[in-house]
Design a protein around this motif. Structure first.
Motif, PDB file in Angstrom:
ATOM      1  N   PRO A  65       0.563  -1.222   0.272  1.00 14.90           N
ATOM      2  CA  PRO A  65      -0.318   0.191  -0.101  1.00 14.90           C
ATOM      3  C   PRO A  65       0.491   1.146   0.037  1.00 14.90           C
ATOM      4  N   GLU A  66       2.483   1.108   0.899  1.00 21.03           N
ATOM      5  CA  GLU A  66       3.109   2.545   0.416  1.00 21.03           C
ATOM      6  C   GLU A  66       3.640   2.310  -0.797  1.00 21.03           C
ATOM      7  N   ARG A  67       3.133   2.293  -1.664  1.00 21.29           N
ATOM      8  CA  ARG A  67       3.692   2.254  -2.906  1.00 21.29           C
ATOM      9  C   ARG A  67       2.495   2.520  -4.091  1.00 21.29           C
ATOM     10  N   GLU A  68       1.542   2.938  -3.501  1.00 23.29           N
ATOM     11  CA  GLU A  68      -0.151   3.178  -4.453  1.00 23.29           C
ATOM     12  C   GLU A  68       0.253   4.702  -3.755  1.00 23.29           C
ATOM     13  N   LEU A  69       0.773   5.709  -3.401  1.00 26.74           N
ATOM     14  CA  LEU A  69       0.632   6.724  -3.326  1.00 26.74           C
ATOM     15  C   LEU A  69       2.070   7.595  -3.948  1.00 26.74           C
ATOM     16  N   PHE A  70       2.319   6.611  -4.481  1.00 28.83           N
ATOM     17  CA  PHE A  70       2.968   6.760  -5.881  1.00 28.83           C
ATOM     18  C   PHE A  70       2.401   6.600  -7.740  1.00 28.83           C
ATOM     19  N   HIS A  71       3.667   6.829  -8.057  1.00 29.07           N
ATOM     20  CA  HIS A  71       3.297   5.569  -9.849  1.00 29.07           C
ATOM     21  C   HIS A  71       4.178   4.601  -9.387  1.00 29.07           C
ATOM     22  N   PHE A  72       4.279   3.659  -8.977  1.00 30.44           N
ATOM     23  CA  PHE A  72       5.497   2.358  -9.432  1.00 30.44           C
ATOM     24  C   PHE A  72       4.615   1.153 -10.102  1.00 30.44           C
ATOM     25  N   ARG A  73       5.535   0.724 -11.302  1.00 33.33           N
ATOM     26  CA  ARG A  73       5.652   0.108 -12.342  1.00 33.33           C
ATOM     27  C   ARG A  73       6.632  -1.294 -12.157  1.00 33.33           C
ATOM     28  N   PRO A  74       5.412  -2.483 -12.461  1.00 35.92           N
ATOM     29  CA  PRO A  74       6.244  -3.439 -12.670  1.00 35.92           C
ATOM     30  C   PRO A  74       7.166  -3.301 -13.171  1.00 35.92           C
ATOM     31  N   HIS A  75       8.959  -4.483 -12.661  1.00 38.78           N
ATOM     32  CA  HIS A  75      10.162  -4.692 -13.796  1.00 38.78           C
ATOM     33  C   HIS A  75       9.562  -5.097 -14.907  1.00 38.78           C
ATOM     34  N   SER A  76      10.444  -4.289 -15.667  1.00 40.59           N
ATOM     35  CA  SER A  76       9.318  -4.457 -17.572  1.00 40.59           C
ATOM     36  C   SER A  76      11.496  -3.758 -18.030  1.00 40.59           C
ATOM     37  N   PRO A  77      11.787  -4.491 -19.742  1.00 42.82           N
ATOM     38  CA  PRO A  77      13.573  -4.092 -19.269  1.00 42.82           C
ATOM     39  C   PRO A  77      12.829  -2.368 -20.134  1.00 42.82           C
ATOM     40  N   GLU A  78      11.867  -2.348 -20.774  1.00 40.85           N
ATOM     41  CA  GLU A  78      11.767  -0.541 -20.951  1.00 40.85           C
ATOM     42  C   GLU A  78      10.353  -0.278 -20.181  1.00 40.85           C
ATOM     43  N   PRO A  79      10.999   1.062 -20.003  1.00 42.23           N
ATOM     44  CA  PRO A  79      10.117   2.175 -19.591  1.00 42.23           C
ATOM     45  C   PRO A  79       8.424   1.851 -19.758  1.00 42.23           C
ATOM     46  N   PRO A  80       7.764   2.529 -18.868  1.00 47.13           N
ATOM     47  CA  PRO A  80       6.006   1.925 -19.237  1.00 47.13           C
ATOM     48  C   PRO A  80       5.605   2.602 -20.001  1.00 47.13           C
ATOM     49  N   ASN A  81       6.154   3.869 -20.376  1.00 52.73           N
ATOM     50  CA  ASN A  81       5.203   4.316 -21.798  1.00 52.73           C
ATOM     51  C   ASN A  81       6.905   5.079 -22.018  1.00 52.73           C
ATOM     52  N   ASP A  82       5.865   6.445 -22.863  1.00 53.17           N
ATOM     53  CA  ASP A  82       6.818   6.994 -23.688  1.00 53.17           C
ATOM     54  C   ASP A  82       6.720   8.272 -23.380  1.00 53.17           C
TER      55      ASP A  82
END
Ligand code: GLC
Length: 530
Positions: A123-140
């Motif tokens: 729940p602590e991470r919900e205060l920010f915009h975290f995204r799961p591990h992936s090779p590329e950044p989550p968006n452009d």
């Protein structure tokens, strides 16, 4: 105008605390320094002070990376001192505005440290915009400071930061984030703050799911509709205290900009359109006209800004043949500059701007006519410099400590015995010291002091009427004071030919000498009374 609506016509001085005045001689400006200079600010004739963030901060972005909103950074002083400062300023007739940075916090903020410690899915991470591990950044998306606005944590997750990696973005769809900021507003209003300046006010809300950029869809993080509801709730709080909300909104669309100024939202917002225009009468008039015509329907006052801690200093940008360095992201090294020309224009611009209806912002050092400083590369601290790969000098050139007295130059932050200042003061700044200018009737400081004093007698005058609209190189307008029936005329001549002053009006102030035949020369403004 009732005094509760002071923000409609106030002259507001921006104090960049770190560089304003150094009270303890450690090379960094502080609250003790500000307190010692309050009489200077009262004499200058401004009505309010806006302080850039003075909160606990690792200073990764000059304090816009806040670790704790309820603590003053020890480098600047203490909370008690901030309270004293607010009270002392009020005693001198100066209202205080604090800076709130709701889009992000410092990576040293308790919330972010807890989010990192708690790990993915917490729940602590919900205060920010975290995204799961992936090779590329989550968006452009692209960072406001350039580059990718995503960084990885040690556990491989990404987190969003529209500015530097040390400034993780908050998740504004989380109720705790909203509640916390409402509490922070109350915290400072309870301590006497007369208003808040809202940093990056159009960026807080993000589109659900953080979708990629798509030219056919509304922007995913700029000027989102959800923001208006946030500011309505802030307005209810501000109204309880009679405080003003001032938005930092960089938005080219003037109609959309005005939506933030509806009667139940922000009181005012910075008018960056005016600041972005070159020294050209048609351009400046277009901006004035557009500003006034879009503010009128929502009943909000216009604001006028020539400089702040993010843009090239006025004297320098008006002294450049090429229009560079106006906006935030477009500074460059080595642009040829004619400082004499820039100073003449900055003086004319000061009178033009001070005569316009609405509130006015003055950035520390503008009243001294400071140019942009060339900060040696190895002393630059602004993250914009490094993030541009060293191409952009960043914003330190307009953040150099003020030269108060003595030699003015060197590393000592304006003469006097002090440690090396956090940014070096150019050696030739001895000519700009406040001490030297205060008794010189021809100085920039004297011009501002006289103009601000006069502005007090007509700052709340009626609407502007354009004069001599058929003369393309002249920008002139009049405003009448209901109180005493006086009409104030402002005339700026962009040249090259000298121009006649209006007949039958008394010349009150000019930004430079008149021609021998009494006409107004190029790049000069005059104020007249009829
Ligand atoms: C605002 C501030 C600027 C800061 C940025 C991120 O634009 O004026 O100095 O770097 O927000 O907080």
């Amino acid at each position: 105008m009732p005094s509760t609506e002071w923000w409609r016509s106030a002259a507001i001085y921006q104090v960049y605390v770190r560089s304003f005045a150094d009270g303890n001689g450690d090379g960094t400006g502080d609250l003790a320094g500000v307190r010692s200079r309050l009489p200077y600010l009262a004499d200058l004739g401004v009505d309010a002070l806006w302080f850039t963030p003075w909160y606990l901060s690792p200073l990764a972005d000059g304090g816009y990376d806040v670790a704790d909103y309820r603590t003053v950074d020890p480098a600047f002083g203490s909370l008690r001192e901030a309270e004293l400062l607010i009270a002392e300023a009020r005693g001198l007739g100066l209202r205080c505005i604090v800076d709130i940075v709701p889009n992000h916090v410092s990576d040293q903020h308790e919330w972010f440290k807890a989010a990192l410690a708690a790990g993915p899915g917490s729940p602590e991470r919900e205060l920010f915009h975290f995204r799961p591990h992936s090779p590329e950044p989550p968006n452009d998306w692209v960072s406001e400071f350039g580059g990718v606005p995503w960084s990885r944590t040690d556990d491989g997750e990404w987190y969003l930061h529209l500015f530097a990696p040390e400034q993780p973005d908050l998740n504004w769809s989380h109720p705790k984030v909203r509640r916390e900021h409402e509490d922070v507003l109350r915290f400072w209003f309870e301590r006497g703050a007369a208003g808040v300046r809202i940093d990056s006010a159009a960026l807080l809300a993000k589109a659900d799911g953080l979708p990629p950029m798509d030219p056919d869809r509304p922007h995913p993080f700029h000027d989102r509709p959800e923001l208006h509801d946030i500011y309505r709730s802030w307005r209810r709080i501000a109204d309880e205290y009679g405080a003003a909300l001032i938005g930092e909104i960089w938005l080219p669309d003037a109609e959309r900009f005005a939506r933030y100024l509806r009667p139940d939202e922000l009181h005012t917002a910075f008018n960056f359109d005016f600041l972005s225009r070159p020294w050209d009468p048609a351009q400046l008039w277009e901006s004035i006209d557009l500003t006034l015509s879009t503010h009128a329907p929502v009943g909000a006052p216009a604001t006028w800004v020539l400089a702040n801690h993010d843009v090239t200093r006025t004297v320098t940008r008006y002294g450049r043949a090429e229009d560079t360095g106006f906006a935030f992201e477009r500074k460059r090294f080595g642009v040829p500059t004619d400082l004499e020309l820039g100073t003449r224009r900055a003086r004319a611009a000061a009178l033009l701007t001070l005569a316009l209806p609405g509130s006015l912002y003055l950035y520390q050092g503008e009243e001294l006519g400071l140019p942009e400083a060339d900060v040696p590369r190895d002393r630059i601290q602004d993250p914009m410099h490094a993030r541009s790969g060293g191409v952009d000098p960043g914003r330190d050139g307009c953040r150099v400590p003020l030269p108060w007295d003595g030699g003015g130059g060197g590393d000592g932050g304006g003469g006097g015995a002090s440690a090396r200042s956090w940014l070096p003061v150019p050696p030739d700044w001895s000519r700009y010291t406040a001490e030297r200018q205060v008794h010189d009737p021809g100085s920039m400081l004297s011009l501002y002091r006289t103009a601000l004093r006069l502005r007090r007698s007509f700052g709340d005058a009626g609407p502007l009427r354009r004069l001599r609209a058929d003369e393309p190189r002249v920008l002139s307008f009049a405003r009448t004071c209901e109180r005493d029936g006086t009409t104030w005329i402002c005339l700026t001549n962009f040249g090259p030919d000298d121009t006649a002053l209006p007949v039958g009006a008394e010349l009150v102030l000019a930004s430079g000498p008149l021609a021998p035949d009494g006409r107004l020369p190029q790049d000069t403004s005059a104020w007249l009374r009829a």
